[in-house]
Scaffold this motif. Sequence first.
Motif, PDB file in Angstrom:
ATOM      1  N   TYR A  67      27.440  41.908  40.024  1.00 31.36           N
ATOM      2  CA  TYR A  67      28.794  41.597  40.487  1.00 31.36           C
ATOM      3  C   TYR A  67      28.777  40.486  41.532  1.00 31.36           C
ATOM      4  O   TYR A  67      29.617  39.589  41.504  1.00 31.36           O
ATOM      5  CB  TYR A  67      29.439  42.856  41.065  1.00 31.36           C
ATOM      6  N   GLY A  72      33.045  33.773  41.377  1.00 32.08           N
ATOM      7  CA  GLY A  72      34.418  34.242  41.576  1.00 32.08           C
ATOM      8  C   GLY A  72      35.359  33.065  41.692  1.00 32.08           C
ATOM      9  O   GLY A  72      34.976  31.904  41.521  1.00 32.08           O
ATOM     10  N   PRO A  73      36.610  33.333  41.983  1.00 31.70           N
ATOM     11  CA  PRO A  73      37.561  32.222  42.158  1.00 31.70           C
ATOM     12  C   PRO A  73      37.182  31.392  43.374  1.00 31.70           C
ATOM     13  O   PRO A  73      36.704  31.886  44.375  1.00 31.70           O
ATOM     14  CB  PRO A  73      38.903  32.938  42.358  1.00 31.70           C
ATOM     15  N   ARG A  74      37.396  30.108  43.245  1.00 28.55           N
ATOM     16  CA  ARG A  74      37.050  29.193  44.339  1.00 28.55           C
ATOM     17  C   ARG A  74      38.114  29.281  45.416  1.00 28.55           C
ATOM     18  O   ARG A  74      39.300  29.247  45.142  1.00 28.55           O
ATOM     19  CB  ARG A  74      36.940  27.779  43.808  1.00 28.55           C
TER      20      ARG A  74
END
Length: 78
Positions: A67, A72-74
């Motif tokens: 995980y 992940g999103p920037r």
Amino acid sequence: MLRLALVVLWPSFLVATVAEGFFFSLFDPHDLSISGIHPELPPIAVYTAGFFFFWAFCSLASMLTCYLVLPGPRRPPL
């Protein structure tokens, strides 16, 4: 998805095998107690339960690692 499951389960299986070997080389199943209660289980049942406990714990650690490695999103820097 199958590949991710195998990436998590196979290393955790190997580490659980080693952890169980170390743990039960130090502790005898007859000496273990749960909250002061000594369960009347055969040693093979204690070894099996211990292995699945170690495997679940190592699987959780591997899943957390996967995980955290996934991008992940920037977000803009602070």
